[in-house]
Motif scaffolding. Structure first.
Motif, PDB file in Angstrom:
ATOM      1  N   ARG A 189       0.803  -1.215   0.000  1.00  0.00           N
ATOM      2  CA  ARG A 189       0.000   0.000   0.000  1.00  0.00           C
ATOM      3  C   ARG A 189       0.843   1.274   0.000  1.00  0.00           C
ATOM      4  NH1 ARG A 189      -1.432  -2.260   5.098  1.00  0.00           N
ATOM      5  NH2 ARG A 189      -0.134  -1.436   6.766  1.00  0.00           N
ATOM      6  N   SER A 190       0.202   2.319  -0.517  1.00  0.00           N
ATOM      7  CA  SER A 190       0.763   3.661  -0.474  1.00  0.00           C
ATOM      8  C   SER A 190      -0.269   4.583   0.172  1.00  0.00           C
ATOM      9  CB  SER A 190       1.084   4.152  -1.892  1.00  0.00           C
ATOM     10  OG  SER A 190       1.522   5.496  -1.861  1.00  0.00           O
ATOM     11  N   PRO A 191       0.093   5.296   1.281  1.00  0.00           N
ATOM     12  CA  PRO A 191       1.451   5.453   1.784  1.00  0.00           C
ATOM     13  C   PRO A 191       1.964   4.195   2.488  1.00  0.00           C
ATOM     14  CG  PRO A 191      -0.113   6.577   3.226  1.00  0.00           C
ATOM     15  CD  PRO A 191      -0.896   6.122   2.037  1.00  0.00           C
ATOM     16  N   GLY A 192       3.270   4.015   2.392  1.00  0.00           N
ATOM     17  CA  GLY A 192       3.931   2.870   3.005  1.00  0.00           C
ATOM     18  C   GLY A 192       5.048   2.325   2.147  1.00  0.00           C
ATOM     19  N   ILE A 193       4.747   1.999   0.888  1.00  0.00           N
ATOM     20  CA  ILE A 193       5.725   1.323   0.047  1.00  0.00           C
ATOM     21  C   ILE A 193       6.900   2.230  -0.322  1.00  0.00           C
ATOM     22  CG2 ILE A 193       4.494   1.817  -2.117  1.00  0.00           C
ATOM     23  CD1 ILE A 193       5.405  -1.036  -3.008  1.00  0.00           C
ATOM     24  N   LYS A 194       6.637   3.509  -0.588  1.00  0.00           N
ATOM     25  CA  LYS A 194       7.730   4.421  -0.927  1.00  0.00           C
ATOM     26  C   LYS A 194       8.678   4.591   0.252  1.00  0.00           C
ATOM     27  CE  LYS A 194       5.011   7.081  -4.272  1.00  0.00           C
ATOM     28  NZ  LYS A 194       4.428   8.406  -4.603  1.00  0.00           N
ATOM     29  N   LEU A 195       8.121   4.685   1.439  1.00  0.00           N
ATOM     30  CA  LEU A 195       8.931   4.824   2.643  1.00  0.00           C
ATOM     31  C   LEU A 195       9.804   3.597   2.846  1.00  0.00           C
ATOM     32  CD1 LEU A 195       9.682   6.344   5.243  1.00  0.00           C
ATOM     33  CD2 LEU A 195       7.710   5.270   6.343  1.00  0.00           C
ATOM     34  N   SER A 196       9.249   2.417   2.610  1.00  0.00           N
ATOM     35  CA  SER A 196      10.013   1.181   2.766  1.00  0.00           C
ATOM     36  C   SER A 196      11.193   1.138   1.794  1.00  0.00           C
ATOM     37  CB  SER A 196       9.109  -0.032   2.537  1.00  0.00           C
ATOM     38  OG  SER A 196       8.094  -0.101   3.518  1.00  0.00           O
ATOM     39  N   ILE A 197      10.956   1.571   0.567  1.00  0.00           N
ATOM     40  CA  ILE A 197      12.022   1.593  -0.436  1.00  0.00           C
ATOM     41  C   ILE A 197      13.106   2.586  -0.027  1.00  0.00           C
ATOM     42  CG2 ILE A 197      12.565   2.207  -2.836  1.00  0.00           C
ATOM     43  CD1 ILE A 197       9.762   1.167  -3.572  1.00  0.00           C
ATOM     44  N   GLN A 198      12.697   3.749   0.473  1.00  0.00           N
ATOM     45  CA  GLN A 198      13.649   4.768   0.905  1.00  0.00           C
ATOM     46  C   GLN A 198      14.466   4.295   2.101  1.00  0.00           C
ATOM     47  OE1 GLN A 198      11.177   8.180   1.626  1.00  0.00           O
ATOM     48  NE2 GLN A 198      10.786   8.551  -0.558  1.00  0.00           N
ATOM     49  N   GLN A 199      13.799   3.687   3.080  1.00  0.00           N
ATOM     50  CA  GLN A 199      14.497   3.221   4.277  1.00  0.00           C
ATOM     51  C   GLN A 199      15.509   2.134   3.950  1.00  0.00           C
ATOM     52  OE1 GLN A 199      11.172   2.148   6.828  1.00  0.00           O
ATOM     53  NE2 GLN A 199      11.237   4.109   7.879  1.00  0.00           N
ATOM     54  N   ALA A 200      15.222   1.363   2.894  1.00  0.00           N
ATOM     55  CA  ALA A 200      16.147   0.306   2.474  1.00  0.00           C
ATOM     56  C   ALA A 200      17.251   0.852   1.577  1.00  0.00           C
ATOM     57  CB  ALA A 200      15.379  -0.796   1.747  1.00  0.00           C
ATOM     58  N   GLY A 201      17.175   2.130   1.208  1.00  0.00           N
ATOM     59  CA  GLY A 201      18.174   2.729   0.343  1.00  0.00           C
ATOM     60  C   GLY A 201      18.157   2.166  -1.064  1.00  0.00           C
ATOM     61  N   LEU A 202      16.969   1.817  -1.551  1.00  0.00           N
ATOM     62  CA  LEU A 202      16.848   1.130  -2.841  1.00  0.00           C
ATOM     63  C   LEU A 202      16.147   1.980  -3.902  1.00  0.00           C
ATOM     64  CD1 LEU A 202      15.848  -2.428  -1.545  1.00  0.00           C
ATOM     65  CD2 LEU A 202      18.104  -1.656  -2.317  1.00  0.00           C
ATOM     66  N   GLU A 203      16.157   3.310  -3.732  1.00  0.00           N
ATOM     67  CA  GLU A 203      15.458   4.179  -4.678  1.00  0.00           C
ATOM     68  C   GLU A 203      15.960   4.018  -6.115  1.00  0.00           C
ATOM     69  OE1 GLU A 203      16.903   5.088  -1.825  1.00  0.00           O
ATOM     70  OE2 GLU A 203      15.980   6.891  -0.965  1.00  0.00           O
ATOM     71  N   LYS A 204      17.238   3.679  -6.286  1.00  0.00           N
ATOM     72  CA  LYS A 204      17.811   3.554  -7.630  1.00  0.00           C
ATOM     73  C   LYS A 204      17.700   2.129  -8.174  1.00  0.00           C
ATOM     74  CE  LYS A 204      21.122   7.346  -7.089  1.00  0.00           C
ATOM     75  NZ  LYS A 204      22.540   7.746  -7.156  1.00  0.00           N
ATOM     76  N   LYS A 205      17.278   1.200  -7.343  1.00  0.00           N
ATOM     77  CA  LYS A 205      17.206  -0.200  -7.758  1.00  0.00           C
ATOM     78  C   LYS A 205      15.784  -0.706  -7.937  1.00  0.00           C
ATOM     79  CE  LYS A 205      21.639  -1.589  -5.722  1.00  0.00           C
ATOM     80  NZ  LYS A 205      22.316  -2.557  -4.831  1.00  0.00           N
ATOM     81  N   ILE A 206      14.816   0.008  -7.390  1.00  0.00           N
ATOM     82  CA  ILE A 206      13.411  -0.415  -7.456  1.00  0.00           C
ATOM     83  C   ILE A 206      12.546   0.765  -7.869  1.00  0.00           C
ATOM     84  CG2 ILE A 206      11.438  -1.202  -6.083  1.00  0.00           C
ATOM     85  CD1 ILE A 206      13.359  -2.864  -4.434  1.00  0.00           C
TER      86      ILE A 206
END
Length: 256
Positions: A189-206
């Protein structure tokens, strides 16, 4: 000393009843449910915040006789369900009105918030998806990763023809599975998924796909054994928060 359990039970009954004492509503913070519940670190101290915690504090403000306890204790969804069925938890915040939930809980009428479910893919995956039929056509090459015990699992299963992997218990696990090629999509769900990607440092990979999406409403649900007057107090306070715009303000506070 055998009288102690009975004395404790009597005290809890007196404390939960109406009158001078508070109406105690037992709950829990659901793991892996950001931003419903999120970890906050301030001045070396850790606490649990999020949409649901703000809603519960708001309910207590509207009706000072209400007191939610347990929102600072993390529990996985499966344990919360077990606690509700065993009579150890009275309320769960932010659940969908699906058969698995309605069979267990009593739903209050007020919608707390609505979310969109998005699909994440690897950044180097140039797949172009327009609808759920496009994913069905992929067969085993279109595995959708989801979180174990979450409502989206039931929703996707009911849609039919989709290959679902709901083994993970955290967004980080599913994001890592996505990168490892153990799934083509991660639905959350969003909000939620973008934050998870950011916290994992995966903005450039996903990356997130624009289509398809699902929209779902979330509610407050209580145990079917919760006294009617307790349920009414929560329901009435929610109506006040909805009418004043407070529920909307809380949700907008956590928009990604």
């Amino acid at each position: 000393m055998k009288f102690l359990p009975a004395l404790a039970a009597l005290f809890m009954f007196m404390y939960q009843s109406d009158g001078m004492a508070n109406t105690i509503i037992r709950t829990a913070a659901q793991e892996a449910s950001e931003p419903k519940f999120i970890t906050i670190n301030q001045q070396g101290k850790t606490s649990i915040d999020g949409i649901c915690v703000d809603i519960m504090r708001g309910l207590e403000k509207v009706d000072p006789g209400l007191k939610f306890v347990g929102d600072q204790i993390w529990q996985p969804r499966i344990r919360i369900d077990a606690g509700m069925n065993a009579g150890n938890i009275d309320a769960i915040c932010g659940v969908q009105r699906i058969t698995r939930n309605t069979s267990q809980y009593h739903f209050l009428d007020t919608v707390l918030f609505s979310v969109s479910y998005l699909l994440a893919v690897r950044a180097d995956d140039d797949i172009d998806i327009q609808n759920w039929d496009d994913i069905r056509k992929l067969g085993d090459k279109g595995v959708i990763l989801t979180l174990h015990g979450f409502g989206i699992v039931n929703i996707l299963e009911k849609m039919g023809g989709l290959t679902i992997d709901s083994g993970a218990t955290s967004s980080l696990s599913n994001l890592n599975k996505l990168l490892a090629g153990r799934g083509r999509f991660y639905c959350h769900r969003s909000p939620g998924i973008k934050l998870s990607i950011q916290q994992a440092g995966l903005e450039k990979k996903i990356r997130l796909l624009a289509k398809p999406q699902l929209s779902e409403k979330f509610y407050m649900a209580v145990s079917k054994t919760l006294p009617a007057d307790h349920t009414k107090k929560i329901s009435n306070a929610l109506v006040v928060m909805e009418s004043s715009g407070e529920l909307r303000r809380i949700f907008e506070k956590y928009q990604e």
